[in-house]
Scaffold this active site. Structure first.
Site, short mmCIF file in Angstrom:
data_model
loop_
_atom_site.label_atom_id
_atom_site.label_comp_id
_atom_site.label_asym_id
_atom_site.label_seq_id
_atom_site.Cartn_x
_atom_site.Cartn_y
_atom_site.Cartn_z
N HIS A 72 -7.57 2.85 3.72
CA HIS A 72 -7.44 3.50 4.92
C HIS A 72 -8.72 3.70 5.82
O HIS A 72 -8.66 3.91 6.69
CB HIS A 72 -6.91 5.08 4.37
CG HIS A 72 -5.49 5.00 4.15
ND1 HIS A 72 -4.88 4.67 3.30
CD2 HIS A 72 -4.37 5.52 4.91
CE1 HIS A 72 -3.51 4.87 3.16
NE2 HIS A 72 -3.19 5.40 4.27
N GLU A 101 -3.75 9.55 8.06
CA GLU A 101 -2.21 9.21 8.58
C GLU A 101 -1.86 9.82 9.50
O GLU A 101 -0.79 9.23 10.20
CB GLU A 101 -1.58 9.41 7.19
CG GLU A 101 -1.74 8.43 5.99
CD GLU A 101 -0.92 7.57 5.52
OE1 GLU A 101 0.25 8.04 5.47
OE2 GLU A 101 -1.03 6.23 5.19
N CYS A 143 -11.18 2.63 -0.24
CA CYS A 143 -9.79 3.20 -0.12
C CYS A 143 -9.37 2.34 1.31
O CYS A 143 -10.23 2.31 2.17
CB CYS A 143 -9.64 4.66 0.31
SG CYS A 143 -7.96 5.32 1.01
N CYS A 191 -4.28 -1.36 -2.11
CA CYS A 191 -4.42 0.03 -2.43
C CYS A 191 -5.16 0.19 -3.73
O CYS A 191 -4.88 -0.30 -4.88
CB CYS A 191 -3.03 0.55 -2.50
SG CYS A 191 -3.03 2.41 -2.89
N ASP A 232 0.75 -1.07 -0.20
CA ASP A 232 -0.10 0.12 0.00
C ASP A 232 0.59 1.16 0.10
O ASP A 232 2.24 1.24 0.41
CB ASP A 232 -0.88 0.01 1.32
CG ASP A 232 -1.88 1.39 1.22
OD1 ASP A 232 -2.62 1.48 0.16
OD2 ASP A 232 -2.05 2.02 2.30
N SER A 233 0.23 2.19 -0.43
CA SER A 233 1.15 3.51 -0.35
C SER A 233 1.42 3.89 1.04
O SER A 233 2.46 4.60 1.23
CB SER A 233 0.18 4.58 -0.75
OG SER A 233 -1.09 4.83 0.00
N1 DGL Z 1 -4.79 2.97 0.82
C1 DGL Z 1 -4.65 3.93 -0.43
C2 DGL Z 1 -6.24 3.68 -1.57
O1 DGL Z 1 -6.92 2.42 -1.01
C3 DGL Z 1 -4.60 5.37 -0.36
C4 DGL Z 1 -4.18 6.06 -1.42
C5 DGL Z 1 -3.48 7.41 -1.04
O2 DGL Z 1 -2.22 7.15 -0.65
O3 DGL Z 1 -4.05 8.45 -1.20
O4 DGL Z 1 -6.55 4.20 -2.24
#
Ligand code: DGL
Length: 273
Positions: free
Chosen positions: A194, A158, A192, A73, A10-11
């Site tokens: 997150h 975050e 997403c 992600c 993931d990012s």
């Molecule tokens: N967890 C990522 C997603 O599902 C987050 C993306 C981001 O870094 O903005 O899209």
């Protein structure tokens, strides 16, 4: 043949909500998680940049020995997965695989809605890519998709600012905007990885008649099915119930925040490109 872990990318921290659900469903397997926290969020970045960063991460996980990588992600799944699968993978390996989170989610969404009106909350990149309406039209063409981008949510999550009054106000406004686009929405996908951190708060905001759906359990279930259907991949995976974590961020910061998403203690190793 030497057996090796499944890679999860993931990012940032969001993919940990998916990894946590996968471990509940498939506790026997080993995993390597990579969070590109130093370069997150990806949500507002261009196609080219998300693709370049995601390919670097996939190659890193392949170098660690992972034969299977899950892009946990949505932004990376929307902007990079297809190119990696079609253009890069044939050059890198004939037998390694990369899977995303959008297809599994769209396969089940049709079963979850009664009103046939589904809300999708995601990053700007995921929403602008139109991946959800495109994929959903294949599996459930009768469903109406109502999308809304929440560009502030990943930074708020975050930085753990979603409980501050200003953070709550952003979240409320986004939810209200989605719901005001159609009164029949009965299911909202958290598109997403997150966003599950906000699940209880979101459920409170929308009330009991609207389902808030996180992706982790869906992806876990689909991965289980995939491994049963692909014994040639399953036989390459190690099973010691271990997880290793890598981050491009300072490890002390990652460890402290990651445990909040993962649900237990995390000790990461630094890796940057
Ligand atoms: N967890 C990522 C997603 O599902 C987050 C993306 C981001 O870094 O903005 O899209």
């Amino acid at each position: 043949m030497q057996r090796t872990p499944i890679g999860v990318f993931d990012s940032g921290y969001g993919g940990l909500t998916v990894l946590s659900a996968i471990r509940e469903q498939l506790p026997q397997y080993d995993f390597i998680y990579f969070g590109d926290n130093a370069r997150a969020p990806y949500g507002n970045r261009s196609f080219d940049v998300v693709y370049e960063f995601t390919l670097e991460a996939v190659n890193f996980l392949f170098e660690q020995g992972c034969p299977l990588v899950i892009l946990a992600c949505n932004t990376a799944s929307a902007k990079a997965l297809r190119t990696i699968q079609q253009k890069d993978l044939p050059k890198i390996s004939q037998t390694n695989r990369v899977l995303g989170v959008i297809r599994p989610s769209t396969e089940v969404l049709g079963e979850l809605t009664h009103s046939k009106h589904v809300g999708i909350l995601g990053t700007q990149g995921t929403i602008n890519s139109n991946s959800y309406p495109i994929e959903l039209s294949k599996f459930a063409p009768d469903i109406k998709v109502h999308q809304h981008a929440c560009p502030m949510w990943v930074p708020l999550i975050e930085n753990q600012q979603y409980e501050h009054p200003a953070g709550k106000q952003f979240i409320l406004e986004d939810v209200q905007q989605l719901l005001s686009s159609n009164a029949s929405i009965d299911t909202i996908l958290l598109a997403c990885t997150h966003y599950p951190v906000l699940q209880a708060h979101l459920q409170q905001l929308v009330g009991p008649d609207i389902k808030i759906v996180p992706q982790g359990p869906i992806v876990a279930e689909k991965l289980d099915i995939y491994l049963k259907a692909h014994p040639e991949m399953e036989q390459r995976l190690s099973k010691n119930a271990e997880v290793r974590f890598f981050t491009s961020e300072t490890t002390a910061v990652f460890d402290q925040k990651a445990s909040h998403f993962f649900g237990s203690k995390v000790e990461a190793t630094h890796h940057s490109f």
